[in-house]
Each structure stands twice: as structure tokens, then as C-alpha cells.
Design an enzyme around this catalytic site. Structure first.
Site, mmCIF file in Angstrom:
data_model
loop_
_atom_site.group_PDB
_atom_site.id
_atom_site.type_symbol
_atom_site.label_atom_id
_atom_site.label_comp_id
_atom_site.label_asym_id
_atom_site.label_seq_id
_atom_site.Cartn_x
_atom_site.Cartn_y
_atom_site.Cartn_z
ATOM 1 N N ARG A 77 0.466 -1.461 0.230
ATOM 2 C CA ARG A 77 -0.057 -0.072 -0.252
ATOM 3 C C ARG A 77 1.261 1.475 -0.119
ATOM 4 O O ARG A 77 0.395 2.369 0.246
ATOM 5 C CB ARG A 77 -0.896 -0.090 1.328
ATOM 6 C CG ARG A 77 -2.406 -1.442 1.060
ATOM 7 C CD ARG A 77 -3.213 -0.968 2.083
ATOM 8 N NE ARG A 77 -2.831 -0.672 3.365
ATOM 9 C CZ ARG A 77 -3.238 -0.880 4.144
ATOM 10 N NH1 ARG A 77 -5.078 -0.956 4.486
ATOM 11 N NH2 ARG A 77 -2.790 -0.576 6.044
ATOM 12 N N GLY A 94 -17.920 15.352 8.725
ATOM 13 C CA GLY A 94 -19.381 16.104 10.101
ATOM 14 C C GLY A 94 -18.348 14.509 10.759
ATOM 15 O O GLY A 94 -18.302 14.341 11.681
ATOM 16 N N ASP A 119 -19.625 16.075 0.720
ATOM 17 C CA ASP A 119 -19.951 16.472 2.021
ATOM 18 C C ASP A 119 -21.362 16.139 1.479
ATOM 19 O O ASP A 119 -22.490 16.425 0.548
ATOM 20 C CB ASP A 119 -20.318 18.668 1.376
ATOM 21 C CG ASP A 119 -20.342 18.314 3.048
ATOM 22 O OD1 ASP A 119 -19.772 18.376 3.977
ATOM 23 O OD2 ASP A 119 -20.835 19.631 2.558
ATOM 24 N N ALA A 141 -26.585 26.715 3.428
ATOM 25 C CA ALA A 141 -26.793 25.175 3.146
ATOM 26 C C ALA A 141 -27.541 25.082 1.373
ATOM 27 O O ALA A 141 -26.919 24.233 0.684
ATOM 28 C CB ALA A 141 -28.299 24.870 3.810
ATOM 29 N N GLY A 185 -23.439 12.957 4.441
ATOM 30 C CA GLY A 185 -23.606 11.657 4.483
ATOM 31 C C GLY A 185 -22.264 10.084 4.086
ATOM 32 O O GLY A 185 -22.868 9.179 4.070
ATOM 33 N N THR A 213 -33.118 18.287 5.835
ATOM 34 C CA THR A 213 -33.425 19.800 4.973
ATOM 35 C C THR A 213 -34.356 18.500 3.989
ATOM 36 O O THR A 213 -35.440 18.782 3.137
ATOM 37 C CB THR A 213 -32.073 19.080 3.737
ATOM 38 O OG1 THR A 213 -31.952 21.049 5.121
ATOM 39 C CG2 THR A 213 -32.320 20.445 3.058
ATOM 40 N N GLY A 268 -31.829 20.462 10.882
ATOM 41 C CA GLY A 268 -31.199 20.011 10.994
ATOM 42 C C GLY A 268 -30.974 19.329 12.611
ATOM 43 O O GLY A 268 -32.168 20.018 13.558
ATOM 44 N N CYS A 324 -29.079 16.112 8.929
ATOM 45 C CA CYS A 324 -29.576 17.330 8.765
ATOM 46 C C CYS A 324 -31.182 16.779 8.392
ATOM 47 O O CYS A 324 -31.325 15.466 8.624
ATOM 48 C CB CYS A 324 -28.880 16.853 6.789
ATOM 49 S SG CYS A 324 -29.785 17.762 5.704
HETATM 50 P P1 IMP Z 1 -22.011 14.065 7.722
HETATM 51 O O1 IMP Z 1 -20.224 13.812 7.532
HETATM 52 O O2 IMP Z 1 -23.073 13.280 7.076
HETATM 53 O O3 IMP Z 1 -22.439 14.252 9.149
HETATM 54 O O4 IMP Z 1 -22.718 15.640 6.820
HETATM 55 C C1 IMP Z 1 -21.870 16.533 7.560
HETATM 56 C C2 IMP Z 1 -22.150 17.714 6.880
HETATM 57 O O5 IMP Z 1 -23.145 18.098 6.799
HETATM 58 C C3 IMP Z 1 -21.879 19.590 6.129
HETATM 59 O O6 IMP Z 1 -20.146 18.627 5.760
HETATM 60 C C4 IMP Z 1 -22.661 19.998 5.936
HETATM 61 O O7 IMP Z 1 -22.561 19.934 4.646
HETATM 62 C C5 IMP Z 1 -23.458 19.079 6.281
HETATM 63 N N1 IMP Z 1 -24.857 20.090 7.131
HETATM 64 C C6 IMP Z 1 -24.264 21.173 8.767
HETATM 65 N N2 IMP Z 1 -25.106 21.464 9.756
HETATM 66 C C7 IMP Z 1 -25.903 20.861 8.823
HETATM 67 C C8 IMP Z 1 -27.560 20.543 9.146
HETATM 68 O O8 IMP Z 1 -28.174 21.251 9.904
HETATM 69 N N3 IMP Z 1 -28.687 21.139 7.978
HETATM 70 C C9 IMP Z 1 -28.458 20.309 7.220
HETATM 71 N N4 IMP Z 1 -27.212 19.866 6.903
HETATM 72 C C10 IMP Z 1 -25.656 20.532 7.792
#
Ligand code: IMP
Length: 333
Positions: A22, A227, A204, A117, A206, A175, A272, A173
Site C-alpha cells: 500500500r 462531519g 460533502d 446551505a 452522508g 433538509t 438539522g 440533516c
Molecule cells: P455528515 O458528514 O454526514 O455528518 O455531514 C456533514 C455535513 O452536513 C456538513 O459538512 C454540512 O454540509 C452539512 N450540515 C451541517 N449542518 C447541517 C444542518 O443543520 N442541516 C443540514 N446539513 C447540515
């Protein structure tokens, strides 16, 4: 109506490999002409993910941390000054954003993230034009979030150097539940990868595990933003608390009711949630595991760098039975 695919709907086909170790594999990428990230991972500008400690740790591991903007300008500059090595910070596109941008630039920040957003928006267009006019090429402008190729191209044409791709997919999220809008992040990456613009694509929202990181890179992402994978660690902001014999930390969306109350003293239309997640220990260890797993991912396709990986990788779609088999299914018994 278009069909769309999520990370769990697809798998990468293993291919012939002549890679002996690797260590032969380079998973890094250029974020700009002068900046090369050895680890294609960027931490989210969220107040339970990135302050100075996370930004410093991820920088040491070869990635980039974006300081969140949910504080006063003075508080954000204090974070920057704690680790003058730090490079990236978020701003908004209304209110004090220009003043904040100048203060961050003066403090040595050279990556500004216009953290919105719904990035395919006239306010982002105006802010990109103003900031480009003020700073020229002396600063890297990251913008987003977008979900479609049209939006990606528009932001690139408006002056963004890198673009966060993914709307509604974040683990915290709501949304899509509250507004009915969004595109599965894997599909957005795939669609935006057809752009002929130079802007870098940052996947970014999910991304749940290193398999998703590998799939995002294969689908055309230059970098991933994380995140939840980095929240709940020693380096993420916030206290560790104990319930029963387990340790936890808070992880929350920046549009959650609790985050809105803290940063602007009122809340409306939350998009969120705020939740607790098990404490995970060191983010540095998680980042090292990610680096190793992504290298293994490249090796399964028989490729030594990102460009080769993206040109060779092929996807299969999988059925619900395939998804079950793809999990560690003994744990379901
Ligand atoms: P995760 O890595 O799946 O936890 O997603 C993190 C991403 O969720 C961040 O980088 C943002 O783009 C998005 N995000 C952060 N806060 C919120 C929110 O309150 N509502 C919707 N999306 C969010």
C-alpha cells in the site's frame, strides 16, 4: 423523472492489481496549484467538529480543517492565532462576512469557505464577486453547497476554486424531510464530475465510512468533507459526558434549533438536529485508519493514484439483498 443512486446502492468492482504494498499508493491531491493534501479529507466547518484542535490534527495527518464561523470575528481570530500553521476558515455571505474575510486574511488564512446551505444562490454569486475583487488570486475561495452540475458550473464561473457538493445528505440533516429538496450525495458527485471547469469537487454530507470515501473519490470527488466521522473525538469541540458506563459527545447540525439558539439567540425552520454520539477517542487514529482503508481501496482497483483510480474504477449497482451481504451481517443475528 431521473433515477438517483446513494452510496449504499453501489459497489466498486475489484480489478487485477500488481501493487505489492500500500506504500506504493498516493491518495493525495492538489487543492490548488501550490497546495497538495496527502490525505484528501477536509473536516466540516461545524461547531462540534472543527476548531483549532481538529484543524491542527487533520493538518498534521495531511488533510485540511475548516474553522467554523458560528462565533464572533474576534473568537474566530483567537482560534486562528492559537495555531498560526491553520489555513482555512468559514464565513457566511451576509452580515459581517466581508469584515470577517479581511480579518481572517490578515490573520494568515488563505482558504475561505463560503458556507451556505443552498449555494446556488444570488447571495453566493455576489459574495464570490466581491471577495474575488478584494483579494484577487491571493485567496482560495471554497463555496457551496450544491447538488447539480448546473449549480457546480455556475459557482465555478462565479469564481469558486473548490465546491462542496451534497445537499440534504448530512447525518444530522433534516433538509429533505422539512423541505422535500435534495439529491443523494453519490448522485450529485457523479453528475458534477462531468463538469469541464477547473474547480475542485468536495463531496460533502452522508459519508458514513471509508468505503463511502473510496466510492466518492471513484465517482469523481477530489476531496471528501467529513462531519460525523470526526465528531465525538478528543479533537472535536465540546465536553465528554458519561451516561451509564458509556461516554458521549454532542454532534449537531448548524441549522438545528439548538445551534441556531446558541449562535443567533433565536431559531426558525430548523434543517438539522442535535444529538449525542458515542465518544470515539482520537481523531488522529480515525484519520490514519481512513488513509489505510482508502489506500486499500485504490489497491482493489489496481491503481496507484487518484487520476488512475478515477479512470479505471467501475461501479455495480446492488440490490437490497446485496446491501445486506455487504454489511457485517452476522451482527444482525
Ligand atoms: P455528515 O458528514 O454526514 O455528518 O455531514 C456533514 C455535513 O452536513 C456538513 O459538512 C454540512 O454540509 C452539512 N450540515 C451541517 N449542518 C447541517 C444542518 O443543520 N442541516 C443540514 N446539513 C447540515
Amino acid at each position: 423523472m431521473h433515477k438517483s443512486l446513494s452510496f449504499d446502492d453501489v459497489l466498486l468492482e475489484p480489478k487485477y492489481s500488481d501493487i505489492g504494498s500500500r506504500s506504493e499508493i498516493d491518495i493525495g491531491n492538489h487543492l490548488s496549484e501550490t497546495a497538495y493534501l496527502e490525505l484528501p479529507v477536509i473536516s466540516s466547518p461545524m461547531d462540534t467538529v472543527t476548531e483549532d484542535e481538529m484543524a491542527w490534527t487533520i493538518y498534521e495527518e495531511g488533510g485540511l480543517g475548516v474553522l467554523h464561523r458560528y462565533n464572533t470575528i474576534e473568537e474566530q481570530i483567537t482560534l486562528v492565532n492559537k495555531r498560526p500553521g491553520l489555513k482555512a476558515a468559514a464565513i457566511g455571505v451576509t452580515g459581517d462576512y466581508e469584515e470577517r474575510a479581511y480579518a481572517l486574511f490578515d490573520a494568515g488564512i488563505n482558504y475561505l469557505c463560503l458556507d451556505v446551505a443552498h449555494g446556488h444562490h444570488v447571495l453566493v454569486k455576489t459574495a464570490l464577486a466581491k471577495l474575488r475583487n478584494s483579494f484577487g488570486d491571493k485567496i482560495h475561495l471554497m463555496a457551496g453547497n450544491v447538488a447539480t452540475l448546473k449549480a457546480f458550473n455556475d459557482l465555478a464561473d462565479w469564481g469558486a476554486d473548490s465546491i462542496r457538493v451534497g445537499i440534504g445528505g448530512g447525518s444530522i440533516c433534516s433538509t429533505r424531510i422539512n423541505t422535500g429538496h435534495g439529491v443523494p450525495t453519490f448522485q450529485s458527485i457523479h453528475d458534477c464530475s462531468y463538469s469541464d471547469r477547473d474547480a475542485k469537487l468536495i463531496a460533502d454530507g452522508g459519508i458514513k465510512n471509508s468505503g463511502d470515501i473510496v466510492k466518492a473519490l471513484a465517482a469523481g470527488a477530489d476531496f471528501v468533507m467529513l462531519g460525523s466521522m470526526l465528531a465525538g473525538t478528543d479533537e472535536s469541540p465540546g465536553e465528554i459526558f458519561t451516561s451509564g458506563n458509556k461516554k458521549y459527545k454532542v454532534y449537531r447540525g448548524m441549522a438545528s434549533r439548538s445551534a441556531q439558539m446558541d449562535w443567533r439567540g433565536q431559531s426558525s425552520s430548523p434543517e438539522g438536529i442535535s444529538t449525542t454520539i458515542p465518544y470515539k477517542g482520537s481523531a488522529a487514529d480515525i484519520l490514519r485508519d481512513i488513509a489505510g482503508n482508502v489506500r486499500s481501496g485504490f489497491s482493489y482497483t489496481g491503481t496507484r493514484d487518484l487520476r488512475e483510480f478515477q479512470s479505471k474504477a467501475t461501479f455495480l449497482s446492488q440490490t437490497p439483498a446485496g446491501q445486506l451481504e455487504s454489511s457485517t451481517h452476522i451482527l444482525r443475528k
